[in-house]
Write a protein that holds these residues in place. Structure first.
Motif, PDB file in Angstrom:
ATOM      1  N   GLN A 140       0.834  -1.205   0.000  1.00  0.00           N
ATOM      2  CA  GLN A 140       0.000   0.000   0.000  1.00  0.00           C
ATOM      3  C   GLN A 140       0.872   1.260   0.000  1.00  0.00           C
ATOM      4  O   GLN A 140       0.548   2.246  -0.660  1.00  0.00           O
TER       5      GLN A 140
ATOM      6  N   ASP B 108      -3.631   3.135  -7.943  1.00  0.00           N
ATOM      7  CA  ASP B 108      -4.614   2.410  -7.151  1.00  0.00           C
ATOM      8  C   ASP B 108      -4.110   1.007  -6.825  1.00  0.00           C
ATOM      9  O   ASP B 108      -3.258   0.447  -7.517  1.00  0.00           O
ATOM     10  N   LYS B 109      -4.655   0.474  -5.764  1.00  0.00           N
ATOM     11  CA  LYS B 109      -4.220  -0.805  -5.210  1.00  0.00           C
ATOM     12  C   LYS B 109      -4.305  -1.950  -6.229  1.00  0.00           C
ATOM     13  O   LYS B 109      -3.412  -2.784  -6.310  1.00  0.00           O
ATOM     14  N   ALA B 110      -5.379  -1.987  -7.001  1.00  0.00           N
ATOM     15  CA  ALA B 110      -5.562  -3.075  -7.969  1.00  0.00           C
ATOM     16  C   ALA B 110      -4.483  -3.044  -9.057  1.00  0.00           C
ATOM     17  O   ALA B 110      -3.939  -4.087  -9.432  1.00  0.00           O
TER      18      ALA B 110
ATOM     19  N   THR C 219      -1.240  -4.274  -7.555  1.00  0.00           N
ATOM     20  CA  THR C 219      -1.277  -5.721  -7.354  1.00  0.00           C
ATOM     21  C   THR C 219      -0.987  -6.463  -8.658  1.00  0.00           C
ATOM     22  O   THR C 219      -0.194  -7.412  -8.684  1.00  0.00           O
ATOM     23  N   ARG C 220      -1.601  -6.025  -9.751  1.00  0.00           N
ATOM     24  CA  ARG C 220      -1.376  -6.675 -11.057  1.00  0.00           C
ATOM     25  C   ARG C 220       0.074  -6.520 -11.512  1.00  0.00           C
ATOM     26  O   ARG C 220       0.703  -7.481 -11.975  1.00  0.00           O
TER      27      ARG C 220
END
Length: 142
Positions: A52, A61-63, A66-67
């Motif tokens: 984060q 953004d977090k998504a 993550t990717r």
């Protein structure tokens, strides 16, 4: 009515796209696009960040983070592990393969910026950098 063709917003967009083109050219030999480069560069500045914290530092953004991290992990540039203090959080670390890219990434960034800023004098570059920082820094620390 404002003239979008000659607006600051359009100029910023053009400059950004050109920087991404230059970075893409520089990073091509390492099979790293500009988006993946940002993560490795940020981790070289501070390895072991929480996922984060990395998202916040990059303003993403977090998504999306993550990717991108999943792909970097799959390619062997990073490893992720649970935070020992907070099991819900994930920490991100460079692998030896990721650390080995430091000089290459710094060179790519330097070459890309040099191409982009070539039309400016030294004084103009300093002023430009200060103005961009004045706009951008508050966005990174909400």
């Amino acid at each position: 009515m404002s003239d979008f063709a000659h607006s600051e917003a359009r100029y910023l967009a053009l400059v950004y796209r050109q920087l991404m083109r230059h970075l893409d050219e520089e990073l091509a030999p390492a099979d790293l696009g500009p988006g993946r480069y940002l993560y490795l560069y940020a981790l070289q500045a501070k390895d072991g960040r929480r996922q984060q914290e990395l998202a916040d530092a990059l303003g993403l953004d977090k998504a999306a983070v993550t990717r991108a991290l999943a792909r970097l992990e799959e390619d062997g540039f990073i490893r992720r592990e649970a935070d020992k203090e907070d099991g819900r959080a994930t920490r991100v670390f460079l692998t030896s393969k990721g650390r080995a890219k430091q000089a290459f990434l710094e060179g790519a960034a330097s070459n890309s910026l040099e191409k982009l800023l070539r039309p400016l004098t030294v004084v103009e570059r300093e002023r430009f950098g200060k103005l961009l920082a004045k706009i951008a820094l508050p966005l990174l620390d909400p």
